[in-house]
Design an enzyme around this catalytic site. Structure first.
Site, short mmCIF file in Angstrom:
data_model
loop_
_atom_site.label_atom_id
_atom_site.label_comp_id
_atom_site.label_asym_id
_atom_site.label_seq_id
_atom_site.Cartn_x
_atom_site.Cartn_y
_atom_site.Cartn_z
N GLY A 240 0.65 -1.27 -0.13
CA GLY A 240 0.11 -0.01 0.10
C GLY A 240 0.79 1.12 -0.02
CB CYS A 346 -17.66 2.93 -27.41
SG CYS A 346 -17.14 2.94 -29.09
N1 LLP Z 1 -1.16 -7.21 -0.70
C1 LLP Z 1 -2.32 -7.43 -0.89
C2 LLP Z 1 -3.26 -8.18 -0.23
C3 LLP Z 1 -2.96 -6.38 -1.80
O1 LLP Z 1 -4.50 -6.83 -2.14
C4 LLP Z 1 -2.50 -5.49 -2.72
C5 LLP Z 1 -3.21 -4.79 -3.55
C6 LLP Z 1 -0.93 -5.35 -2.45
C7 LLP Z 1 -0.50 -5.99 -1.34
C8 LLP Z 1 -0.33 -4.24 -3.02
O2 LLP Z 1 -0.69 -3.15 -2.81
P1 LLP Z 1 0.21 -1.68 -3.43
O3 LLP Z 1 1.57 -1.96 -2.67
O4 LLP Z 1 0.41 -2.18 -4.57
O5 LLP Z 1 -0.58 -0.65 -3.21
N2 LLP Z 1 -5.98 -1.50 -9.01
C9 LLP Z 1 -5.56 -0.36 -8.06
C10 LLP Z 1 -4.88 -1.09 -6.86
C11 LLP Z 1 -5.38 -2.17 -6.23
C12 LLP Z 1 -4.78 -2.82 -5.16
C13 LLP Z 1 -5.19 -4.16 -4.75
N3 LLP Z 1 -4.32 -4.73 -3.78
C14 LLP Z 1 -4.99 0.75 -8.49
O6 LLP Z 1 -4.82 0.92 -9.63
O7 LLP Z 1 -4.69 1.68 -7.83
#
Ligand code: LLP
Length: 416
Positions: A240, A346
């Site tokens: 995150g 579209c």
């Molecule tokens: N761990 C788990 C259990 C997760 O569900 C996620 C992301 C991560 C790690 C990695 O999170 P990050 O470090 O990338 O923030 N499509 C969305 C983001 C969805 C994130 C889903 N889970 C976007 O484009 O902002």
């Protein structure tokens, strides 16, 4: 990762982007990734943990290209995967089973089996998303004769400050085991006996976090449970870590790492701290290059239509996200004439927003910070092919992949 030479022309990994595209033989739309910058990002993050035992488990869903996973694996990362297919990708990219975690809700039997059967003793941990899932994993473990190494994924009840669609640790989110259901989870674990081995406690409060405090609130909840279960191998605070999409997000991945290590060290010295960054390792180090297809004047508005859109980069359409768009051959000029930049799909939401691109508008543009959740969320809507990907390797090599062209889509659809 994108810089400019003295003429304002775009550089990737210090090389002219136009040269890279020619070398790759790539047509637009094309993602271009700087693998060296991704590796440096990972190494810097790992260093920020100091002597804290850690595992930086790269969230493969952010960018699942083999070259990206191999690069991050070589830089010292494990991987967090959300399906059996991602698990297979990570294994093929050389990530050891003992450095892999499987997360996600509604895991298929195939995914669970892949996690149980990897290597000599399965992967490091299957992150259990619900009390019911414990029984499903235990059944597969008994059938396959492989004890399931599991970690409970808590829903700590934290409403993180981020886009509501990507906050995952609050009471209304579908993810994780609610704190009030934890007793039931521990009872279920006891019932399953030797079929399951509890190796850790984890959580993930959301994505694109722009401050460390929500992350740390989730981490405290994880530690609060973990200290009641002696003998755990790991605690997992999730991913995150936010990046700067041009809106001035000042927090750095290393800030999360330092604060998380401090908490973990104080509460549970010696236990491995797992973090699961996706976006922060790859997002800033990928761009999407696109060409102008048309301009259009309607009333007072000037539209610039690109050959890329929501089928290649869904984030603006899905979350209203803003990705900076700049001319490929000229540095941005803030007061230049502005264009409403859209894709050819579209859908009204196939719209990147308003950008000062000047008159005449550039023939080619770069869309910044597209290395995460870009290609992995692409679709064939409107019969569009997937974009090309170009990889600039640490040693300067340029490779490319062209998957799922519009022609293969037509073949597949007409065969139904
Ligand atoms: N761990 C788990 C259990 C997760 O569900 C996620 C992301 C991560 C790690 C990695 O999170 P990050 O470090 O990338 O923030 N499509 C969305 C983001 C969805 C994130 C889903 N889970 C976007 O484009 O902002």
């Amino acid at each position: 990762m994108l810089s400019r030479d003295s003429h304002g022309r775009a550089l990737v990994a210090g090389r002219l982007l136009t040269d890279i595209l020619v070398e790759a033989g790539a047509e637009t739309p094309a993602y271009v990734y700087d693998l060296g910058a991704m590796a440096r990002e990972a190494r810097e993050l790992i260093l920020a943990f100091g002597d804290q035992p850690q595992l930086v488990a790269y969230a493969v869903k952010a960018n699942s290209a083999g070259a990206v996973i191999r690069t991050l694996g070589a830089a010292g990362c494990g991987a967090e995967v959300g399906s059996g297919a991602e698990l297979e990708l990570a294994l093929r990219a050389g990530i050891e089973p003992a450095r892999l975690l499987l997360s996600g809700m509604g895991k298929s039997a195939l995914s669970i089996d892949a996690a149980l059967m990897a290597g000599d003793r399965g992967i490091l941990a299957i992150q259990v998303d619900s009390v019911d899932e414990l029984a499903r994993i235990a059944n597969r473990a008994r059938t396959l004769g492989r004890p399931g190494r599991v970690a409970l994924r808590l829903n700590p009840g934290v409403m993180a400050e981020t886009h509501e669609a990507i906050a995952t640790g609050h009471d209304d989110a579908k993810f994780g085991i609610a704190m009030r259901d934890l007793d039931a989870a521990f009872e279920a674990l006891d019932r399953e006996g030797a079929a399951l081995q509890l190796v850790g406690i984890g959580g993930h409060v959301g994505s694109q976090l722009v401050r460390t405090d929500d992350y740390l609130e989730g981490a405290r909840a994880v530690l609060g449970v973990a200290v009641t279960r002696p003998g755990l191998e790991l605690v997992d605070f999730g991913g995150g870590f936010g990046i700067d999409y041009g809106d001035g997000c000042a927090v750095r991945p290393a800030d999360f790492a330092r604060a998380a290590s401090k908490l973990a060290r104080e509460a549970l010295p010696g236990v491995t701290l797992v973090v699961e960054p996706g976006r922060s390792l790859v997002g800033p180090h990928g761009i999407l290059v696109a060409s102008q297809v048309a301009t259009k004047q309607s009333g007072a508005r000037r539209w610039l239509v690109l050959d890329t859109g929501m089928t290649d980069l869904l984030r603006p359409a899905l979350y209203g996200a803003r990705h900076r768009i700049e001319a490929l051959l000229a540095a941005p000029e803030p007061n230049a004439l502005s264009w409403r930049v859209v894709g050819p799909v579209c859908e009204s939401t196939d719209d990147f927003g308003e950008f000062a691109l000047g008159e005449p508008p550039p023939r080619q543009v770069v869309i910044r910070d597209a290395g995460a959740y870009g290609y992995t969320m692409a679709s064939h809507y409107n019969g569009r092919g997937y974009p090309t990907e170009v990889f600039v390797h640490e040693d300067g090599r340029v490779t490319t992949s062209r998957a799922n062209s519009a022609t293969s889509w037509v073949d597949a659809r007409s065969a139904t």
